[in-house]
Write a protein that holds these residues in place. Structure first.
Motif, PDB file in Angstrom:
ATOM      1  N   ASN A   2       0.858  -1.207  -0.194  1.00 54.34           N
ATOM      2  CA  ASN A   2       0.144  -0.132  -0.030  1.00 54.34           C
ATOM      3  C   ASN A   2       0.851   1.295  -0.018  1.00 54.34           C
ATOM      4  O   ASN A   2       1.988   1.103  -0.286  1.00 54.34           O
ATOM      5  N   ALA A   3       0.223   2.236  -0.061  1.00 50.90           N
ATOM      6  CA  ALA A   3       0.918   3.733   0.117  1.00 50.90           C
ATOM      7  C   ALA A   3       1.931   3.839   1.011  1.00 50.90           C
ATOM      8  O   ALA A   3       2.833   4.707   0.898  1.00 50.90           O
ATOM      9  N   PRO A  54      19.685   8.792   3.599  1.00 55.07           N
ATOM     10  CA  PRO A  54      18.182   8.998   3.687  1.00 55.07           C
ATOM     11  C   PRO A  54      17.917   9.840   2.497  1.00 55.07           C
ATOM     12  O   PRO A  54      18.608  10.560   1.837  1.00 55.07           O
ATOM     13  N   VAL A  55      16.600  10.028   2.168  1.00 53.49           N
ATOM     14  CA  VAL A  55      15.992  10.552   1.184  1.00 53.49           C
ATOM     15  C   VAL A  55      15.087  11.809   1.671  1.00 53.49           C
ATOM     16  O   VAL A  55      14.255  11.266   2.451  1.00 53.49           O
ATOM     17  N   MET A  61      13.408  12.544  -4.473  1.00 49.05           N
ATOM     18  CA  MET A  61      12.143  11.762  -4.507  1.00 49.05           C
ATOM     19  C   MET A  61      11.654  11.876  -5.988  1.00 49.05           C
ATOM     20  O   MET A  61      11.148  10.743  -6.393  1.00 49.05           O
ATOM     21  N   VAL A  62      11.532  12.812  -6.771  1.00 47.60           N
ATOM     22  CA  VAL A  62      11.063  12.765  -8.004  1.00 47.60           C
ATOM     23  C   VAL A  62      11.846  12.060  -9.017  1.00 47.60           C
ATOM     24  O   VAL A  62      11.500  11.262  -9.840  1.00 47.60           O
ATOM     25  N   PHE A  76       6.874   9.666  -2.169  1.00 43.23           N
ATOM     26  CA  PHE A  76       6.631  10.888  -1.208  1.00 43.23           C
ATOM     27  C   PHE A  76       6.385  10.350   0.172  1.00 43.23           C
ATOM     28  O   PHE A  76       6.558  10.266   1.026  1.00 43.23           O
ATOM     29  N   GLU A  77       5.166   9.275  -0.170  1.00 44.39           N
ATOM     30  CA  GLU A  77       4.390   8.765   0.901  1.00 44.39           C
ATOM     31  C   GLU A  77       5.671   7.775   1.549  1.00 44.39           C
ATOM     32  O   GLU A  77       5.656   7.885   3.137  1.00 44.39           O
TER      33      GLU A  77
END
Length: 92
Positions: A2-3, A54-55, A61-62, A76-77
């Motif tokens: 899931n997200a 870490p991101v 993220m993109v 992102f989530e």
């Protein structure tokens, strides 16, 4: 999955790096091929996948999302959940 990066039926969230690695391997893409698509070095991607880097930035993220063909909101989530977990553990 899931997200929030939880594998359905398992209930245990996976770290962002592991989710990225599993997504990459599902294509399948080599580390080098994926890094090129993401405009980052293979070393940087390897550090993200292993959890050593870490991101935190939107640009990263993109790049991860676009390079793997994933919805940006998904990544992102995952990143937010990963950062919140790190903060709770005192790792940030």
């Amino acid at each position: 999955m899931n997200a929030t990066g939880v594998i359905f039926g398992e209930g245990v969230p996976l770290p962002l790096g592991e989710l990225i690695r599993l997504s990459r391997e599902g294509f399948p893409l080599s580390l080098r091929e994926a890094a090129k698509r993401m405009d980052m070095s293979p070393a940087t991607l390897a550090q993200i996948e292993s959890g050593r880097r870490p991101v935190k930035g939107i640009v990263t993220m993109v790049r991860l999302a676009d390079g793997l063909g994933l919805p940006r909101t998904q990544v992102f989530e995952w990143a937010v959940a990963d950062l919140e977990d790190a903060r709770e553990r005192g790792a940030l």
